[in-house]
Design a protein around this motif. Structure first.
Motif, PDB file in Angstrom:
ATOM      1  N   PRO A   1      57.266  62.703  49.807  1.00 36.03           N
ATOM      2  CA  PRO A   1      56.345  62.869  50.708  1.00 36.03           C
ATOM      3  C   PRO A   1      55.525  64.139  50.572  1.00 36.03           C
ATOM      4  N   HIS A   2      54.089  64.208  50.665  1.00 36.14           N
ATOM      5  CA  HIS A   2      53.426  65.439  50.535  1.00 36.14           C
ATOM      6  C   HIS A   2      53.575  66.065  49.341  1.00 36.14           C
ATOM      7  N   ILE A   3      54.117  65.763  48.148  1.00 34.22           N
ATOM      8  CA  ILE A   3      54.298  66.595  46.906  1.00 34.22           C
ATOM      9  C   ILE A   3      53.809  65.753  45.883  1.00 34.22           C
ATOM     10  N   THR A   4      53.878  66.264  44.686  1.00 39.51           N
ATOM     11  CA  THR A   4      53.359  65.699  43.321  1.00 39.51           C
ATOM     12  C   THR A   4      54.370  64.339  42.955  1.00 39.51           C
ATOM     13  N   VAL A   5      53.819  63.714  42.166  1.00 40.67           N
ATOM     14  CA  VAL A   5      54.845  62.574  41.841  1.00 40.67           C
ATOM     15  C   VAL A   5      55.889  63.039  40.677  1.00 40.67           C
ATOM     16  N   PHE A   6      55.564  63.970  39.999  1.00 44.46           N
ATOM     17  CA  PHE A   6      56.623  64.516  39.130  1.00 44.46           C
ATOM     18  C   PHE A   6      58.100  64.990  39.566  1.00 44.46           C
ATOM     19  N   PRO A   7      58.736  64.676  38.665  1.00 44.97           N
ATOM     20  CA  PRO A   7      60.283  64.869  39.050  1.00 44.97           C
ATOM     21  C   PRO A   7      60.654  66.300  38.991  1.00 44.97           C
ATOM     22  N   SER A   8      61.308  66.926  39.984  1.00 41.92           N
ATOM     23  CA  SER A   8      61.818  68.245  40.130  1.00 41.92           C
ATOM     24  C   SER A   8      62.791  68.671  38.997  1.00 41.92           C
ATOM     25  N   HIS A   9      63.261  69.961  38.891  1.00 35.06           N
ATOM     26  CA  HIS A   9      64.582  70.007  38.037  1.00 35.06           C
ATOM     27  C   HIS A   9      65.735  69.576  38.497  1.00 35.06           C
ATOM     28  N   VAL A  10      65.762  69.466  40.066  1.00 39.18           N
ATOM     29  CA  VAL A  10      66.833  68.884  40.494  1.00 39.18           C
ATOM     30  C   VAL A  10      66.951  67.349  40.180  1.00 39.18           C
TER      31      VAL A  10
ATOM     32  N   THR B   1      39.552  65.903  47.031  1.00 37.03           N
ATOM     33  CA  THR B   1      38.661  65.517  47.921  1.00 37.03           C
ATOM     34  C   THR B   1      39.083  64.880  49.243  1.00 37.03           C
ATOM     35  N   LEU B   2      40.294  65.269  49.668  1.00 37.18           N
ATOM     36  CA  LEU B   2      41.144  65.183  50.754  1.00 37.18           C
ATOM     37  C   LEU B   2      41.597  63.475  50.910  1.00 37.18           C
ATOM     38  N   ALA B   3      41.235  62.872  49.796  1.00 34.45           N
ATOM     39  CA  ALA B   3      41.853  61.460  49.835  1.00 34.45           C
ATOM     40  C   ALA B   3      43.031  61.297  49.616  1.00 34.45           C
ATOM     41  N   GLU B   4      43.828  60.412  50.386  1.00 34.50           N
ATOM     42  CA  GLU B   4      45.354  60.352  50.555  1.00 34.50           C
ATOM     43  C   GLU B   4      45.578  59.197  49.085  1.00 34.50           C
ATOM     44  N   ARG B   5      46.440  59.847  48.451  1.00 33.10           N
ATOM     45  CA  ARG B   5      46.632  58.967  47.058  1.00 33.10           C
ATOM     46  C   ARG B   5      48.105  58.690  47.390  1.00 33.10           C
ATOM     47  N   ILE B   6      48.460  57.537  46.758  1.00 30.32           N
ATOM     48  CA  ILE B   6      49.800  57.009  46.411  1.00 30.32           C
ATOM     49  C   ILE B   6      50.144  56.912  45.107  1.00 30.32           C
TER      50      ILE B   6
ATOM     51  N   ARG C   1      70.091  54.185  29.200  1.00 30.97           N
ATOM     52  CA  ARG C   1      68.775  53.237  29.490  1.00 30.97           C
ATOM     53  C   ARG C   1      68.404  53.321  30.968  1.00 30.97           C
ATOM     54  N   PHE C   2      69.537  54.237  31.876  1.00 27.19           N
ATOM     55  CA  PHE C   2      69.033  54.385  33.222  1.00 27.19           C
ATOM     56  C   PHE C   2      67.874  55.122  33.485  1.00 27.19           C
ATOM     57  N   PHE C   3      67.013  54.832  34.332  1.00 25.02           N
ATOM     58  CA  PHE C   3      65.440  55.413  34.864  1.00 25.02           C
ATOM     59  C   PHE C   3      65.349  55.715  36.082  1.00 25.02           C
ATOM     60  N   GLY C   4      64.397  56.514  36.533  1.00 26.80           N
ATOM     61  CA  GLY C   4      64.300  56.764  37.632  1.00 26.80           C
ATOM     62  C   GLY C   4      62.734  56.518  38.086  1.00 26.80           C
ATOM     63  N   LEU C   5      62.426  56.062  39.400  1.00 25.22           N
ATOM     64  CA  LEU C   5      61.076  55.969  39.954  1.00 25.22           C
ATOM     65  C   LEU C   5      60.853  56.874  40.915  1.00 25.22           C
ATOM     66  N   ILE C   6      59.541  57.283  40.872  1.00 24.65           N
ATOM     67  CA  ILE C   6      59.304  58.482  42.127  1.00 24.65           C
ATOM     68  C   ILE C   6      57.881  57.980  42.766  1.00 24.65           C
ATOM     69  N   PHE C   7      58.041  57.702  44.086  1.00 23.13           N
ATOM     70  CA  PHE C   7      56.789  57.339  44.942  1.00 23.13           C
ATOM     71  C   PHE C   7      56.245  58.525  45.382  1.00 23.13           C
ATOM     72  N   SER C   8      55.186  58.886  45.155  1.00 20.42           N
ATOM     73  CA  SER C   8      54.550  60.184  45.994  1.00 20.42           C
ATOM     74  C   SER C   8      53.611  59.506  46.937  1.00 20.42           C
ATOM     75  N   CYS C   9      53.618  59.909  48.205  1.00 16.93           N
ATOM     76  CA  CYS C   9      52.819  59.341  49.307  1.00 16.93           C
ATOM     77  C   CYS C   9      52.659  60.591  50.174  1.00 16.93           C
ATOM     78  N   PHE C  10      51.571  60.596  51.229  1.00 21.07           N
ATOM     79  CA  PHE C  10      50.952  61.200  52.030  1.00 21.07           C
ATOM     80  C   PHE C  10      50.574  62.486  51.445  1.00 21.07           C
ATOM     81  N   ASN C  11      50.364  62.266  50.079  1.00 22.41           N
ATOM     82  CA  ASN C  11      49.561  63.526  49.427  1.00 22.41           C
ATOM     83  C   ASN C  11      48.074  63.429  49.221  1.00 22.41           C
ATOM     84  N   THR C  12      47.512  64.481  49.493  1.00 19.73           N
ATOM     85  CA  THR C  12      46.017  64.219  49.276  1.00 19.73           C
ATOM     86  C   THR C  12      45.476  65.256  48.032  1.00 19.73           C
ATOM     87  N   ASP C  13      44.323  64.550  47.420  1.00 20.35           N
ATOM     88  CA  ASP C  13      43.730  65.307  46.110  1.00 20.35           C
ATOM     89  C   ASP C  13      42.772  66.072  46.761  1.00 20.35           C
TER      90      ASP C  13
END
Ligand SMILES: [Zn+2]
Length: 260
Positions: free
Chosen positions: A92-101, A129-134, A115-127
């Motif tokens: 929430p409120h941060i970019t979609v890219f995975p952190s070091h942790v 133009t202040l548009a909210e992006r998911i 083959r295990f993988f991870g998904l990250i959902f970035s939400c409440f983040n604005t670009d």
């Protein structure tokens, strides 16, 4: 070798996204169940279920899958002939890219299955133009700890939402979030009890602490009610009305056909 693509059913995507949008200040955590398959020497993963996990620590970069949660999920997956193929969490409120942790967690999970993988959902983040992006990303970790981006495909299904996912959405999700709030309150108040045992002047402190934590609990429950439970109830009411209208339309068209 990294996965060639991950196929996520639309209902799992909807459930993970709904869960991510439930809490604006905390990260959410889920495990993904499905199968792996090989085609032309390439590995793919299919995801058809999502298990919402109880978070012990909701601070940024602290959401962790415990051994107990992983073992319960593996047991549940095996009972349905599937595997735990990945994990999902929100930013929430941060970019979609995975952190070091995140990449370290991912690398340790890949030791169980590469083959295990991870998904990250970035939400409440604005670009800009202040548009909210998911945004959503799918990733694995390289041997040097770098991020490997994996193509993600969201697959439509018929029916769109199964009974199992509906139960997760309208029952498991609110219950888990309510339980987390209650457990956090119990932990905080019991800590004060322990500290105050040897202190004869601690009565007032204990009352103030209980009142403070009680206030926080009421605030959290009110937010959950406002942001999750009320919209869910409205969703069910609207859906029920739509179903009744569809039934009525079908009955009318069936009567017209039989009278011809
Ligand atoms: Zn993260």
């Amino acid at each position: 070798m990294a996965l060639s693509a991950v196929h996520v059913s639309a209902e799992v995507h909807m459930l993970c996204l709904s869960y991510s949008l439930c809490t604006e200040k905390e990260e959410t955590l889920a495990l993904l169940l499905g199968t792996y398959y090989e085609e032309n020497g390439k590995d793919f993963a299919n995801v058809d279920r999502c298990l919402i996990l109880t978070r012990k620590d909701k601070r940024k970069d602290r959401v962790e899958i415990s051994d107990e949660q992983l073992s319960n999920a593996i047991e549940e997956a095996e009972a349905t002939g599937t595997k735990v193929v990945g994990w999902s969490h929100s930013h929430p409120h941060i970019t979609v890219f995975p952190s070091h942790v995140d990449l370290n967690t991912q690398r340790s999970m890949q030791l169980l299955d590469n083959r295990f993988f991870g998904l990250i959902f970035s939400c409440f983040n604005t670009d800009s133009t202040l548009a909210e992006r998911i945004q959503v990303t799918c990733f694995q970790a390289g041997s040097d700890g770098s991020r490997i981006s994996i193509p993600l495909l969201i697959m439509p299904r018929d029916p769109f939402i199964t009974q199992q996912t509906l139960t997760q959405l309208v029952e498991k999700l609110p219950t888990t979030l309510l339980r987390e709030e209650r457990e956090a309150y119990d932990r905080c108040t019991s800590m004060h009890h322990e500290h105050d045992d040897d202190d004869t002047h601690a009565g007032a402190d204990e009352i103030i602490a209980a009142s403070f934590h009680g206030g926080l609990l009421v605030r959290s429950l009110a937010l959950l009610l406002d942001r999750l439970i009320s919209p869910l109830v409205q969703f069910c009411v609207d859906r029920h009305e739509r179903n009744l209208k569809e039934i009525q339309t079908l009955k009318e068209s069936s009567n017209e056909e039989s009278s011809c």
